[in-house]
Motif scaffolding. Structure first.
Motif, PDB file in Angstrom:
ATOM      1  N   VAL A 169       6.428  -5.883 -16.167  1.00 22.36           N
ATOM      2  CA  VAL A 169       5.754  -4.698 -15.610  1.00 22.36           C
ATOM      3  C   VAL A 169       4.471  -5.119 -14.918  1.00 22.36           C
ATOM      4  O   VAL A 169       3.538  -5.623 -15.552  1.00 22.36           O
ATOM      5  CB  VAL A 169       5.407  -3.674 -16.715  1.00 22.36           C
ATOM      6  CG1 VAL A 169       4.791  -2.423 -16.091  1.00 22.36           C
ATOM      7  CG2 VAL A 169       6.627  -3.317 -17.538  1.00 22.36           C
ATOM      8  N   HIS A 170       4.421  -4.935 -13.592  1.00 24.53           N
ATOM      9  CA  HIS A 170       3.180  -5.080 -12.828  1.00 24.53           C
ATOM     10  C   HIS A 170       2.500  -3.712 -12.920  1.00 24.53           C
ATOM     11  O   HIS A 170       3.024  -2.716 -12.403  1.00 24.53           O
ATOM     12  CB  HIS A 170       3.502  -5.480 -11.382  1.00 24.53           C
ATOM     13  CG  HIS A 170       2.287  -5.553 -10.509  1.00 24.53           C
ATOM     14  ND1 HIS A 170       2.361  -5.665  -9.138  1.00 24.53           N
ATOM     15  CD2 HIS A 170       0.963  -5.540 -10.800  1.00 24.53           C
ATOM     16  CE1 HIS A 170       1.138  -5.702  -8.633  1.00 24.53           C
ATOM     17  NE2 HIS A 170       0.278  -5.628  -9.611  1.00 24.53           N
ATOM     18  N   ALA A 171       1.322  -3.690 -13.578  1.00 22.86           N
ATOM     19  CA  ALA A 171       0.737  -2.431 -14.010  1.00 22.86           C
ATOM     20  C   ALA A 171      -0.007  -1.669 -12.910  1.00 22.86           C
ATOM     21  O   ALA A 171      -1.158  -1.259 -13.082  1.00 22.86           O
ATOM     22  CB  ALA A 171      -0.177  -2.694 -15.204  1.00 22.86           C
ATOM     23  N   ARG A 172       0.653  -1.487 -11.791  1.00 22.04           N
ATOM     24  CA  ARG A 172       0.123  -0.666 -10.696  1.00 22.04           C
ATOM     25  C   ARG A 172       1.290   0.098 -10.084  1.00 22.04           C
ATOM     26  O   ARG A 172       2.432  -0.383 -10.129  1.00 22.04           O
ATOM     27  CB  ARG A 172      -0.426  -1.547  -9.548  1.00 22.04           C
ATOM     28  CG  ARG A 172      -1.676  -2.290  -9.828  1.00 22.04           C
ATOM     29  CD  ARG A 172      -2.119  -3.015  -8.546  1.00 22.04           C
ATOM     30  NE  ARG A 172      -3.404  -3.636  -8.762  1.00 22.04           N
ATOM     31  CZ  ARG A 172      -3.556  -4.889  -9.208  1.00 22.04           C
ATOM     32  NH1 ARG A 172      -2.509  -5.647  -9.449  1.00 22.04           N
ATOM     33  NH2 ARG A 172      -4.756  -5.377  -9.386  1.00 22.04           N
ATOM     34  N   THR A 173       0.991   1.238  -9.432  1.00 29.08           N
ATOM     35  CA  THR A 173       2.043   1.910  -8.664  1.00 29.08           C
ATOM     36  C   THR A 173       2.153   1.251  -7.292  1.00 29.08           C
ATOM     37  O   THR A 173       1.274   0.489  -6.882  1.00 29.08           O
ATOM     38  CB  THR A 173       1.721   3.403  -8.442  1.00 29.08           C
ATOM     39  OG1 THR A 173       0.495   3.490  -7.693  1.00 29.08           O
ATOM     40  CG2 THR A 173       1.584   4.149  -9.757  1.00 29.08           C
ATOM     41  N   ARG A 174       3.216   1.598  -6.607  1.00 25.12           N
ATOM     42  CA  ARG A 174       3.387   1.075  -5.230  1.00 25.12           C
ATOM     43  C   ARG A 174       2.231   1.559  -4.359  1.00 25.12           C
ATOM     44  O   ARG A 174       1.702   0.830  -3.540  1.00 25.12           O
ATOM     45  CB  ARG A 174       4.724   1.567  -4.673  1.00 25.12           C
ATOM     46  CG  ARG A 174       5.107   0.939  -3.354  1.00 25.12           C
ATOM     47  CD  ARG A 174       4.585   1.708  -2.147  1.00 25.12           C
ATOM     48  NE  ARG A 174       4.889   0.970  -0.930  1.00 25.12           N
ATOM     49  CZ  ARG A 174       4.634   1.425   0.275  1.00 25.12           C
ATOM     50  NH1 ARG A 174       4.092   2.606   0.446  1.00 25.12           N
ATOM     51  NH2 ARG A 174       4.906   0.685   1.332  1.00 25.12           N
ATOM     52  N   GLN A 175       1.841   2.818  -4.579  1.00 23.31           N
ATOM     53  CA  GLN A 175       0.761   3.392  -3.779  1.00 23.31           C
ATOM     54  C   GLN A 175      -0.519   2.567  -3.937  1.00 23.31           C
ATOM     55  O   GLN A 175      -1.301   2.438  -3.011  1.00 23.31           O
ATOM     56  CB  GLN A 175       0.519   4.827  -4.238  1.00 23.31           C
ATOM     57  CG  GLN A 175      -0.381   5.625  -3.341  1.00 23.31           C
ATOM     58  CD  GLN A 175      -0.551   7.036  -3.886  1.00 23.31           C
ATOM     59  OE1 GLN A 175      -0.588   7.261  -5.103  1.00 23.31           O
ATOM     60  NE2 GLN A 175      -0.644   7.994  -2.990  1.00 23.31           N
ATOM     61  N   GLU A 176      -0.732   2.017  -5.113  1.00 25.63           N
ATOM     62  CA  GLU A 176      -1.944   1.235  -5.366  1.00 25.63           C
ATOM     63  C   GLU A 176      -1.866  -0.177  -4.787  1.00 25.63           C
ATOM     64  O   GLU A 176      -2.870  -0.901  -4.824  1.00 25.63           O
ATOM     65  CB  GLU A 176      -2.212   1.154  -6.886  1.00 25.63           C
ATOM     66  CG  GLU A 176      -2.605   2.481  -7.480  1.00 25.63           C
ATOM     67  CD  GLU A 176      -2.585   2.501  -9.008  1.00 25.63           C
ATOM     68  OE1 GLU A 176      -3.458   3.155  -9.596  1.00 25.63           O
ATOM     69  OE2 GLU A 176      -1.685   1.890  -9.614  1.00 25.63           O
ATOM     70  N   MET A 177      -0.725  -0.568  -4.314  1.00 27.08           N
ATOM     71  CA  MET A 177      -0.521  -1.906  -3.704  1.00 27.08           C
ATOM     72  C   MET A 177      -1.131  -2.991  -4.589  1.00 27.08           C
ATOM     73  O   MET A 177      -0.613  -3.279  -5.636  1.00 27.08           O
ATOM     74  CB  MET A 177      -1.119  -1.960  -2.290  1.00 27.08           C
ATOM     75  CG  MET A 177      -0.549  -0.969  -1.320  1.00 27.08           C
ATOM     76  SD  MET A 177       1.187  -1.222  -0.908  1.00 27.08           S
ATOM     77  CE  MET A 177       1.090  -2.476   0.349  1.00 27.08           C
ATOM     78  N   TYR A 178      -2.254  -3.589  -4.155  1.00 25.51           N
ATOM     79  CA  TYR A 178      -2.919  -4.634  -4.954  1.00 25.51           C
ATOM     80  C   TYR A 178      -4.383  -4.275  -5.222  1.00 25.51           C
ATOM     81  O   TYR A 178      -5.206  -5.141  -5.458  1.00 25.51           O
ATOM     82  CB  TYR A 178      -2.834  -5.993  -4.227  1.00 25.51           C
ATOM     83  CG  TYR A 178      -1.428  -6.493  -4.128  1.00 25.51           C
ATOM     84  CD1 TYR A 178      -0.829  -7.146  -5.208  1.00 25.51           C
ATOM     85  CD2 TYR A 178      -0.669  -6.287  -2.983  1.00 25.51           C
ATOM     86  CE1 TYR A 178       0.479  -7.582  -5.148  1.00 25.51           C
ATOM     87  CE2 TYR A 178       0.642  -6.710  -2.905  1.00 25.51           C
ATOM     88  CZ  TYR A 178       1.207  -7.362  -3.990  1.00 25.51           C
ATOM     89  OH  TYR A 178       2.502  -7.781  -3.928  1.00 25.51           O
ATOM     90  N   GLN A 179      -4.703  -2.971  -5.180  1.00 22.83           N
ATOM     91  CA  GLN A 179      -6.086  -2.535  -5.437  1.00 22.83           C
ATOM     92  C   GLN A 179      -6.573  -3.079  -6.776  1.00 22.83           C
ATOM     93  O   GLN A 179      -5.784  -3.168  -7.716  1.00 22.83           O
ATOM     94  CB  GLN A 179      -6.137  -1.013  -5.540  1.00 22.83           C
ATOM     95  CG  GLN A 179      -6.195  -0.277  -4.228  1.00 22.83           C
ATOM     96  CD  GLN A 179      -5.971   1.219  -4.456  1.00 22.83           C
ATOM     97  OE1 GLN A 179      -6.206   1.746  -5.540  1.00 22.83           O
ATOM     98  NE2 GLN A 179      -5.519   1.888  -3.415  1.00 22.83           N
ATOM     99  N   PRO A 180      -7.872  -3.379  -6.865  1.00 23.67           N
ATOM    100  CA  PRO A 180      -8.382  -3.877  -8.150  1.00 23.67           C
ATOM    101  C   PRO A 180      -8.157  -2.857  -9.261  1.00 23.67           C
ATOM    102  O   PRO A 180      -8.197  -1.646  -9.012  1.00 23.67           O
ATOM    103  CB  PRO A 180      -9.887  -4.045  -7.891  1.00 23.67           C
ATOM    104  CG  PRO A 180     -10.059  -3.992  -6.417  1.00 23.67           C
ATOM    105  CD  PRO A 180      -8.892  -3.257  -5.837  1.00 23.67           C
ATOM    106  N   GLY A 181      -7.948  -3.370 -10.455  1.00 24.42           N
ATOM    107  CA  GLY A 181      -7.774  -2.483 -11.610  1.00 24.42           C
ATOM    108  C   GLY A 181      -6.312  -2.243 -11.908  1.00 24.42           C
ATOM    109  O   GLY A 181      -5.536  -1.899 -11.004  1.00 24.42           O
TER     110      GLY A 181
END
Ligand code: FMN
Length: 322
Positions: A169-181
């Protein structure tokens, strides 16, 4: 929790990264004790049509740690023949990409777009499991597509139900792309929802990050991406920390430059000098991150054309940094 069928000696593993995790980067990570390595993503449709370049992406070496091939696609039927092609390369496991956010991938329903279509995602996972000759099959997903489609838990359960062996699990949504956090809670929720091993992923840059993620979420392994491109020795450091041993120091500038020359030489051997040197430019810049002499060294890095240019670059780096 162990992954059935894989002998994993380190709980920190290398993330698949298109354009970076070629055979040489995977070898570097393997040399520094990554728990496993994965190929760049390979198109199931391209394999279905017999594409030669896709086969090159899967080429491997005499690796210590398990090696997986990652497939991406949108049409379950493509994965029947794609899985058979993958088996020719004798990987230790097959991973399915349900996390890539790039427009050219999601626009046809592949990568993280599958977080919006859990039935199709499950059908793809089932197809790969059924055709993998008993090899472990894993799925790498995001938290969801966006705040309206937080589907990681549902998708993880669906994957487990059709025989998937572990989930990342990469703990971001697609919308968040690679944003910090990142959202550690989503890793925790997936871990609590399934009985197969879970790998947590996102923003790990040091052993403390890995320990924090494992302690908070209960995940079984951690996956390191971007940080490993400039500091592949991070795998050894995380292993030491997780085993309660003293953590070895970062490589010295001299050692980093030795690694840089090793990497360049390998790229030339695999690709020939012309292409190998072109590919070396980005990698050299990664190994030189944080060193003094930036502008001048950047110029030398961007004009690497022959192996001797790399030796010359290293001399300049050492002159200014040792
Ligand atoms: C340049 C680049 C290429 C990537 N390519 C892939 C890929 O081919 N397959 C995949 O599942 N994830 C891919 N990812 C996502 C990473 O595997 C990982 O999930 C993400 O970078 C977060 O981990 P990190 O914070 O440790 O980098 C890519 C990421 C980057 C930065």
């Amino acid at each position: 929790m162990e992954i059935k069928g894989l002998n994993i000696q380190n709980k920190a593993v290398l993330a698949p990264m298109a354009g970076f995790c070629d055979i040489v980067m995977r070898k570097a990570a393997d040399n520094f004790d990554a728990g496993f390595t994965i190929s760049e993503m390979v198109s199931a449709r391209a394999l279905y049509f017999g594409d030669k370049k896709s086969h090159e992406l899967m080429e491997t070496f005499d690796h210590k740690a398990p090696y997986g091939v990652q497939l991406f696609g949108f049409e379950p039927n493509d994965f029947v023949s794609a899985t058979k092609h993958v088996l020719d390369h004798k990987p230790d496991f097959i991973d399915i990409n349900m996390g890539c956010p790039a427009p050219k991938i999601v626009n046809n329903g592949s990568g993280s777009a599958l977080m919006k279509t859990p039935e199709i995602a499950q059908q793809i996972a089932k197809t790969v499991v059924e055709n993998a000759n008993g090899l472990p099959v894993s799925v790498k997903m995001r938290k969801g597509w966006d705040e309206n489609y937080l589907t990681a838990v549902e998708l993880a359960k669906r994957c487990e139900a059709v025989g998937v062996s572990f989930i990342t699990v990469h703990a971001r949504t697609r919308q968040e792309m690679y944003q910090p956090g990142i959202d550690l809670d989503i890793i925790k929720q997936v871990k609590q929802a399934v009985n197969i091993p879970v790998i947590g992923n996102g923003d790990i840059t040091c052993p403390e990050d890995a320990i924090r993620m494992m302690d908070y979420t209960g995940c079984d392994y951690v996956m390191v991406g971007r940080e490993a491109l400039s500091r592949p020795w991070i795998f050894r450091q995380i292993k030491e920390a997780l085993e309660g041993r003293p953590v070895s120091a970062d490589l010295t500038v001299n050692e980093r430059m030795e690694l840089l020359l090793w990497h360049v030489k390998q790229l030339c051997e695999v690709n020939g000098e012309y292409l190998g040197m072109k590919k070396s430019r980005g990698q050299a810049a990664l190994y030189m991150k944080g060193l003094r002499g930036a502008a001048h060294l950047r110029y030398l890095t961007n004009s690497l054309s022959k192996y001797e240019d790399a030796e010359n670059l290293v001399k300049e780096v050492l002159k200014e940094n040792v």
